[in-house]
Design a protein around this motif. Structure first.
Motif, PDB file in Angstrom:
ATOM      1  N   PHE A 176       1.084  -0.513  -0.319  1.00 51.58           N
ATOM      2  CA  PHE A 176       0.134  -0.187  -0.309  1.00 51.58           C
ATOM      3  C   PHE A 176       0.940   1.069  -0.046  1.00 51.58           C
ATOM      4  O   PHE A 176       2.092   1.631   0.407  1.00 51.58           O
ATOM      5  N   TYR A 177       0.509   2.032  -0.342  1.00 51.39           N
ATOM      6  CA  TYR A 177       1.620   3.926  -1.194  1.00 51.39           C
ATOM      7  C   TYR A 177       0.787   4.451  -1.547  1.00 51.39           C
ATOM      8  O   TYR A 177      -0.458   4.655  -1.743  1.00 51.39           O
ATOM      9  N   ARG A 178       1.153   5.708  -1.191  1.00 52.58           N
ATOM     10  CA  ARG A 178       0.336   7.067  -1.713  1.00 52.58           C
ATOM     11  C   ARG A 178       1.266   7.743  -2.244  1.00 52.58           C
ATOM     12  O   ARG A 178       1.886   7.685  -2.608  1.00 52.58           O
ATOM     13  N   THR A 179       0.208   8.079  -3.082  1.00 48.17           N
ATOM     14  CA  THR A 179       1.329   8.476  -4.775  1.00 48.17           C
ATOM     15  C   THR A 179       1.369  10.241  -4.660  1.00 48.17           C
ATOM     16  O   THR A 179       0.643  10.929  -3.371  1.00 48.17           O
ATOM     17  N   PRO A 180       1.701  11.094  -5.586  1.00 49.56           N
ATOM     18  CA  PRO A 180       2.366  12.838  -5.518  1.00 49.56           C
ATOM     19  C   PRO A 180       1.355  12.482  -5.216  1.00 49.56           C
ATOM     20  O   PRO A 180       1.264  14.367  -4.479  1.00 49.56           O
ATOM     21  N   ASP A 181       0.335  13.098  -5.706  1.00 49.73           N
ATOM     22  CA  ASP A 181      -0.896  13.216  -5.974  1.00 49.73           C
ATOM     23  C   ASP A 181      -1.673  13.263  -4.245  1.00 49.73           C
ATOM     24  O   ASP A 181      -2.860  13.585  -4.925  1.00 49.73           O
ATOM     25  N   LYS A 182      -1.245  12.530  -3.524  1.00 51.00           N
ATOM     26  CA  LYS A 182      -2.447  12.288  -2.712  1.00 51.00           C
ATOM     27  C   LYS A 182      -2.933  11.050  -2.729  1.00 51.00           C
ATOM     28  O   LYS A 182      -4.123  10.973  -1.641  1.00 51.00           O
ATOM     29  N   ARG A 183      -3.219  10.136  -2.959  1.00 49.59           N
ATOM     30  CA  ARG A 183      -4.482   9.141  -3.464  1.00 49.59           C
ATOM     31  C   ARG A 183      -3.501   7.737  -3.460  1.00 49.59           C
ATOM     32  O   ARG A 183      -2.069   7.608  -3.561  1.00 49.59           O
ATOM     33  N   ASP A 184      -3.902   7.401  -2.172  1.00 47.82           N
ATOM     34  CA  ASP A 184      -4.263   5.388  -2.217  1.00 47.82           C
ATOM     35  C   ASP A 184      -4.123   4.864  -3.342  1.00 47.82           C
ATOM     36  O   ASP A 184      -5.017   4.854  -4.249  1.00 47.82           O
ATOM     37  N   ALA A 185      -2.753   4.010  -2.849  1.00 51.75           N
ATOM     38  CA  ALA A 185      -2.971   2.870  -4.247  1.00 51.75           C
ATOM     39  C   ALA A 185      -2.224   2.035  -3.657  1.00 51.75           C
ATOM     40  O   ALA A 185      -1.693   1.784  -2.517  1.00 51.75           O
ATOM     41  N   VAL A 186      -2.503   0.423  -4.462  1.00 49.70           N
ATOM     42  CA  VAL A 186      -1.741  -1.070  -3.757  1.00 49.70           C
ATOM     43  C   VAL A 186      -1.725  -1.495  -5.356  1.00 49.70           C
ATOM     44  O   VAL A 186      -1.668  -0.952  -6.602  1.00 49.70           O
ATOM     45  N   ILE A 187      -0.430  -2.115  -5.169  1.00 44.99           N
ATOM     46  CA  ILE A 187       0.639  -2.888  -6.242  1.00 44.99           C
ATOM     47  C   ILE A 187       1.025  -4.244  -5.420  1.00 44.99           C
ATOM     48  O   ILE A 187       1.195  -4.350  -4.486  1.00 44.99           O
ATOM     49  N   ARG A 188       1.151  -5.075  -6.718  1.00 49.99           N
ATOM     50  CA  ARG A 188       1.195  -6.621  -6.070  1.00 49.99           C
ATOM     51  C   ARG A 188       2.493  -6.691  -4.972  1.00 49.99           C
ATOM     52  O   ARG A 188       3.511  -5.965  -6.457  1.00 49.99           O
ATOM     53  N   ALA A 189       3.456  -7.299  -4.823  1.00 50.10           N
ATOM     54  CA  ALA A 189       4.853  -7.503  -4.245  1.00 50.10           C
ATOM     55  C   ALA A 189       5.005  -8.489  -5.365  1.00 50.10           C
ATOM     56  O   ALA A 189       6.405  -8.713  -5.054  1.00 50.10           O
ATOM     57  N   ASP A 190       4.533  -9.424  -5.721  1.00 54.49           N
ATOM     58  CA  ASP A 190       4.901 -10.639  -6.683  1.00 54.49           C
ATOM     59  C   ASP A 190       5.308  -9.689  -7.799  1.00 54.49           C
ATOM     60  O   ASP A 190       6.348  -9.829  -8.727  1.00 54.49           O
ATOM     61  N   ASP A 191       4.967  -8.169  -8.055  1.00 54.45           N
ATOM     62  CA  ASP A 191       5.993  -7.142  -9.012  1.00 54.45           C
ATOM     63  C   ASP A 191       7.137  -6.563  -9.088  1.00 54.45           C
ATOM     64  O   ASP A 191       7.446  -5.838  -9.528  1.00 54.45           O
ATOM     65  N   VAL A 192       6.716  -6.221  -7.480  1.00 58.01           N
ATOM     66  CA  VAL A 192       7.939  -5.569  -7.330  1.00 58.01           C
ATOM     67  C   VAL A 192       9.535  -6.272  -7.193  1.00 58.01           C
ATOM     68  O   VAL A 192       9.787  -6.888  -6.506  1.00 58.01           O
ATOM     69  N   ALA A 193      10.097  -5.626  -7.824  1.00 58.77           N
ATOM     70  CA  ALA A 193      11.933  -5.439  -7.918  1.00 58.77           C
ATOM     71  C   ALA A 193      12.326  -5.473  -7.019  1.00 58.77           C
ATOM     72  O   ALA A 193      13.616  -5.466  -6.214  1.00 58.77           O
ATOM     73  N   GLY A 194      11.697  -3.390  -6.897  1.00 56.74           N
ATOM     74  CA  GLY A 194      12.361  -2.922  -5.263  1.00 56.74           C
ATOM     75  C   GLY A 194      12.336  -2.104  -4.945  1.00 56.74           C
ATOM     76  O   GLY A 194      11.210  -0.895  -5.324  1.00 56.74           O
ATOM     77  N   ILE A 195      13.069  -1.123  -3.350  1.00 56.10           N
ATOM     78  CA  ILE A 195      11.916   0.426  -3.154  1.00 56.10           C
ATOM     79  C   ILE A 195      12.996   1.031  -3.024  1.00 56.10           C
ATOM     80  O   ILE A 195      13.527   0.637  -1.112  1.00 56.10           O
ATOM     81  N   VAL A 196      13.365   1.828  -3.264  1.00 53.59           N
ATOM     82  CA  VAL A 196      14.607   2.925  -3.170  1.00 53.59           C
ATOM     83  C   VAL A 196      14.124   4.036  -2.716  1.00 53.59           C
ATOM     84  O   VAL A 196      13.070   4.829  -2.838  1.00 53.59           O
ATOM     85  N   GLU A 197      14.709   4.856  -1.338  1.00 50.68           N
ATOM     86  CA  GLU A 197      14.519   6.267  -1.553  1.00 50.68           C
ATOM     87  C   GLU A 197      15.227   7.019  -2.472  1.00 50.68           C
ATOM     88  O   GLU A 197      15.657   6.817  -2.910  1.00 50.68           O
ATOM     89  N   LYS A 198      13.803   8.176  -2.907  1.00 48.07           N
ATOM     90  CA  LYS A 198      14.056   8.290  -4.468  1.00 48.07           C
ATOM     91  C   LYS A 198      15.227   9.273  -4.118  1.00 48.07           C
ATOM     92  O   LYS A 198      16.353   9.279  -5.284  1.00 48.07           O
ATOM     93  N   GLY A 199      15.559   9.887  -3.256  1.00 44.19           N
ATOM     94  CA  GLY A 199      16.948  10.481  -2.475  1.00 44.19           C
ATOM     95  C   GLY A 199      17.993   9.927  -2.450  1.00 44.19           C
ATOM     96  O   GLY A 199      19.131  10.793  -2.837  1.00 44.19           O
ATOM     97  N   ALA A 200      17.974   8.711  -2.259  1.00 44.28           N
ATOM     98  CA  ALA A 200      19.257   7.885  -2.420  1.00 44.28           C
ATOM     99  C   ALA A 200      19.332   7.216  -3.580  1.00 44.28           C
ATOM    100  O   ALA A 200      19.031   7.700  -4.627  1.00 44.28           O
TER     101      ALA A 200
END
Length: 89
Positions: free
Chosen positions: A65-89
């Motif tokens: 579960f995450y929030r989009t930059p325009d403040k909407r809630d969204a979901v994405i399947r964990a099986d589709d995720v390769a990785g998550i990184v902090e944008k500033g990093a």
């Protein structure tokens, strides 16, 4: 106005009444304590999805579960995720 010493004396009487409400509010709004720095979800198909805070994985459903930059809630399947990184990093 009461002095700090007077407030400390009434704290034990007030705390049992206030504590459950504070705990309930903090449990019902977990993203208030979550990271608010932008993150990027990298998908296995090469796409990148931006979100305004750190995505929260829900093991029960298998989704992030995450929030989009325009403040909407969204979901994405964990099986589709390769990785998550902090944008500033």
């Amino acid at each position: 106005m009461k002095s700090p010493r007077q407030l400390l004396l009434i704290l034990p009487a007030v705390l049992p009444a206030v504590l459950p409400a504070v705990l309930l509010a903090s449990c019902s709004m977990p993203d208030m304590l979550a990271s608010t720095s932008p993150h990027k979800i990298k998908l296995k198909n090469g796409r990148e999805v931006l979100c305004s805070g750190e995505p929260q994985y829900q093991a029960k459903t298998g989704y992030y579960f995450y929030r989009t930059p325009d403040k909407r809630d969204a979901v994405i399947r964990a099986d589709d995720v390769a990785g998550i990184v902090e944008k500033g990093a």
